[in-house]
Design a protein around this motif. Structure first.
Motif, mmCIF file in Angstrom:
data_model
loop_
_atom_site.group_PDB
_atom_site.id
_atom_site.type_symbol
_atom_site.label_atom_id
_atom_site.label_comp_id
_atom_site.label_asym_id
_atom_site.label_seq_id
_atom_site.Cartn_x
_atom_site.Cartn_y
_atom_site.Cartn_z
ATOM 1 N N PHE A 90 0.917 -1.447 0.407
ATOM 2 C CA PHE A 90 0.448 -0.107 0.140
ATOM 3 C C PHE A 90 1.176 1.180 -0.148
ATOM 4 O O PHE A 90 1.961 1.378 0.451
ATOM 5 C CB PHE A 90 -0.740 0.072 1.288
ATOM 6 C CG PHE A 90 -1.512 1.438 1.634
ATOM 7 C CD1 PHE A 90 -3.003 1.441 0.612
ATOM 8 C CD2 PHE A 90 -1.341 2.015 2.551
ATOM 9 C CE1 PHE A 90 -3.437 2.748 1.757
ATOM 10 C CE2 PHE A 90 -0.945 3.335 2.955
ATOM 11 C CZ PHE A 90 -2.457 4.049 2.234
ATOM 12 N N TYR A 125 -4.166 6.356 -3.148
ATOM 13 C CA TYR A 125 -2.736 5.499 -3.157
ATOM 14 C C TYR A 125 -2.675 4.616 -4.525
ATOM 15 O O TYR A 125 -3.735 3.928 -4.950
ATOM 16 C CB TYR A 125 -3.263 4.518 -1.535
ATOM 17 C CG TYR A 125 -4.555 3.914 -1.531
ATOM 18 C CD1 TYR A 125 -4.623 2.575 -1.854
ATOM 19 C CD2 TYR A 125 -5.581 4.699 -1.215
ATOM 20 C CE1 TYR A 125 -5.556 1.628 -1.731
ATOM 21 C CE2 TYR A 125 -6.890 3.575 -1.352
ATOM 22 C CZ TYR A 125 -7.014 2.331 -1.243
ATOM 23 O OH TYR A 125 -7.525 1.705 -1.546
ATOM 24 N N TRP A 147 -2.088 0.427 -4.448
ATOM 25 C CA TRP A 147 -1.993 -1.673 -5.042
ATOM 26 C C TRP A 147 -0.902 -1.628 -5.625
ATOM 27 O O TRP A 147 -1.895 -1.420 -6.410
ATOM 28 C CB TRP A 147 -3.159 -1.774 -4.155
ATOM 29 C CG TRP A 147 -3.090 -3.557 -3.706
ATOM 30 C CD1 TRP A 147 -2.955 -4.606 -4.551
ATOM 31 C CD2 TRP A 147 -2.927 -3.076 -2.258
ATOM 32 N NE1 TRP A 147 -3.000 -5.623 -4.281
ATOM 33 C CE2 TRP A 147 -2.343 -5.523 -2.349
ATOM 34 C CE3 TRP A 147 -2.557 -3.254 -1.135
ATOM 35 C CZ2 TRP A 147 -2.171 -6.279 -1.157
ATOM 36 C CZ3 TRP A 147 -2.020 -4.019 -0.742
ATOM 37 C CH2 TRP A 147 -1.697 -5.175 -0.486
ATOM 38 N N ILE A 207 -8.538 7.746 -1.335
ATOM 39 C CA ILE A 207 -8.312 7.900 0.064
ATOM 40 C C ILE A 207 -9.649 7.960 0.800
ATOM 41 O O ILE A 207 -9.972 9.455 -0.094
ATOM 42 C CB ILE A 207 -6.884 7.583 0.774
ATOM 43 C CG1 ILE A 207 -6.775 7.157 2.094
ATOM 44 C CG2 ILE A 207 -6.841 9.510 0.773
ATOM 45 C CD1 ILE A 207 -5.225 6.497 2.358
ATOM 46 N N LEU A 217 -9.480 5.796 5.741
ATOM 47 C CA LEU A 217 -8.192 5.698 5.804
ATOM 48 C C LEU A 217 -7.233 5.868 6.158
ATOM 49 O O LEU A 217 -6.059 6.188 7.070
ATOM 50 C CB LEU A 217 -7.797 5.070 4.736
ATOM 51 C CG LEU A 217 -8.486 3.470 3.988
ATOM 52 C CD1 LEU A 217 -8.829 3.367 2.504
ATOM 53 C CD2 LEU A 217 -8.004 2.120 4.360
ATOM 54 N N LYS A 263 -5.917 -3.461 6.110
ATOM 55 C CA LYS A 263 -6.149 -4.002 5.101
ATOM 56 C C LYS A 263 -7.653 -4.840 4.635
ATOM 57 O O LYS A 263 -6.917 -4.256 3.109
ATOM 58 C CB LYS A 263 -4.728 -5.558 4.970
ATOM 59 C CG LYS A 263 -5.137 -6.337 3.729
ATOM 60 C CD LYS A 263 -4.316 -7.626 4.779
ATOM 61 C CE LYS A 263 -4.524 -8.507 2.829
ATOM 62 N NZ LYS A 263 -3.723 -9.304 3.429
ATOM 63 N N LEU A 312 -8.821 -1.536 2.783
ATOM 64 C CA LEU A 312 -8.702 -1.307 1.115
ATOM 65 C C LEU A 312 -9.727 -2.172 0.597
ATOM 66 O O LEU A 312 -10.092 -1.309 -0.381
ATOM 67 C CB LEU A 312 -7.741 -2.016 1.110
ATOM 68 C CG LEU A 312 -6.884 -1.070 2.589
ATOM 69 C CD1 LEU A 312 -4.947 -1.776 1.217
ATOM 70 C CD2 LEU A 312 -6.119 0.353 2.097
ATOM 71 N N VAL A 315 -13.390 0.303 -1.271
ATOM 72 C CA VAL A 315 -13.171 0.673 -2.288
ATOM 73 C C VAL A 315 -13.914 1.290 -3.249
ATOM 74 O O VAL A 315 -14.627 0.433 -3.745
ATOM 75 C CB VAL A 315 -11.535 -0.500 -2.983
ATOM 76 C CG1 VAL A 315 -12.436 -1.389 -3.795
ATOM 77 C CG2 VAL A 315 -10.701 0.043 -4.198
#
Length: 268
Positions: free
Chosen positions: A39, A63, A65, A106, A110, A139, A142, A146
């Motif tokens: 991340f 962010y 991934w 984001i 988060l 995690k 995420l 999303v």
């Protein structure tokens, strides 16, 4: 902890979640890969993430991934850029989200969790129950929070002629380029150049060129005090409304809205 050091430390404990925050002032992080998923969050500018096939443009307050095993190099566009990294061990039956590269805005939840972890560095193991619970939940969130991945990337050309042409476009981004003139500059017909873009990059000239200009304008927006009209001109647009409309079509927000997202929240 310098970058050379942390790159070798990430996978030393395969079961740990590795935390490396406040990476700032780096001009280049060499090509590398990890056994863990990464991340990568940024503030204060745009970060270029170059994989074997693509160049990604990661803007502030977003962010990326990066799945395990994906070789990548990192080029921050300014020394002001702050990067925060969390590296997660991956399970065999991980969901699709964790298996593909993606850039996402984001959300506030988060952000708050990142703020909570902002002074953590190094391995976080299950024996550190309180810390581990937070990063493990991070995690899971995420995937659960999303939105759709933003298409902030361009494919790398492989054809030698196209490599030259794209370098020319990039070096002369302040000018407007039309396909027939560009083709004749490189002793090609416009039809053959059009076909070359489609074959080598899987996209039309106009789509590639439009995204190249908009991604470059994003860097100017984040890293300079130029006004939006000046930035439009710097990427070859003579009309501010055309630039603003195109920017919104590609990135989902007006240039002025993007500029507001460049405030730094998570500086230690």
């Amino acid at each position: 902890m310098n970058s050379k050091y942390y790159l070798t430390e990430v996978d030393k404990n395969p079961q740990s979640i590795f935390c490396y925050h406040n990476l700032r002032g780096e001009t280049f992080v060499e090509p590398h890969s990890h056994d863990k998923g990464q991340f990568l969050y940024t503030e204060g500018g745009v970060v270029h993430v170059k994989t074997d096939t693509r160049m990604y443009y990661l803007p502030a307050r977003h962010y990326m991934w990066i799945p395990p095993g994906v070789r990548h190099a990192i080029y921050p566009s300014s020394p002001k850029v702050i990067m925060k990294n969390l590296y997660f061990p991956m399970i065999v039956n991980a969901s699709g989200f964790y298996k593909k590269e993606g850039i996402y805005p984001i959300n506030n939840l988060l952000i708050e969790m990142l703020l909570y972890t902002k002074n953590w560095n190094g391995d976080i193991t299950k024996s550190q129950r309180n810390k581990y619970a937070i990063v493990y939940a991070f995690k899971a969130l995420l995937e659960q929070t999303v939105s759709k991945s933003l298409h902030l990337e361009l494919p790398h050309p492989t054809d030698g002629r196209l490599i030259q042409i794209i370098k020319y476009l990039t070096d002369n981004i302040h000018k407007e380029h039309l396909l027939p003139k560009l083709a004749s500059n490189f002793s090609m017909t416009d039809k053959s150049l059009y076909r070359l873009f489609k074959k080598d990059l899987g996209m039309s000239f106009i789509k590639y060129y439009t995204q190249l200009r908009i991604f470059k304008s994003l860097e100017y927006l984040m890293n300079s005090d130029y006004n939006i009209s000046e930035i439009a001109s710097m990427v070859g647009y003579s009309s501010l409304p055309t630039f603003s409309n195109t920017f919104a079509k590609v990135l989902g927000k007006r240039p002025s809205e993007y500029r507001k997202t460049n405030e730094i929240y998570l500086e230690a």
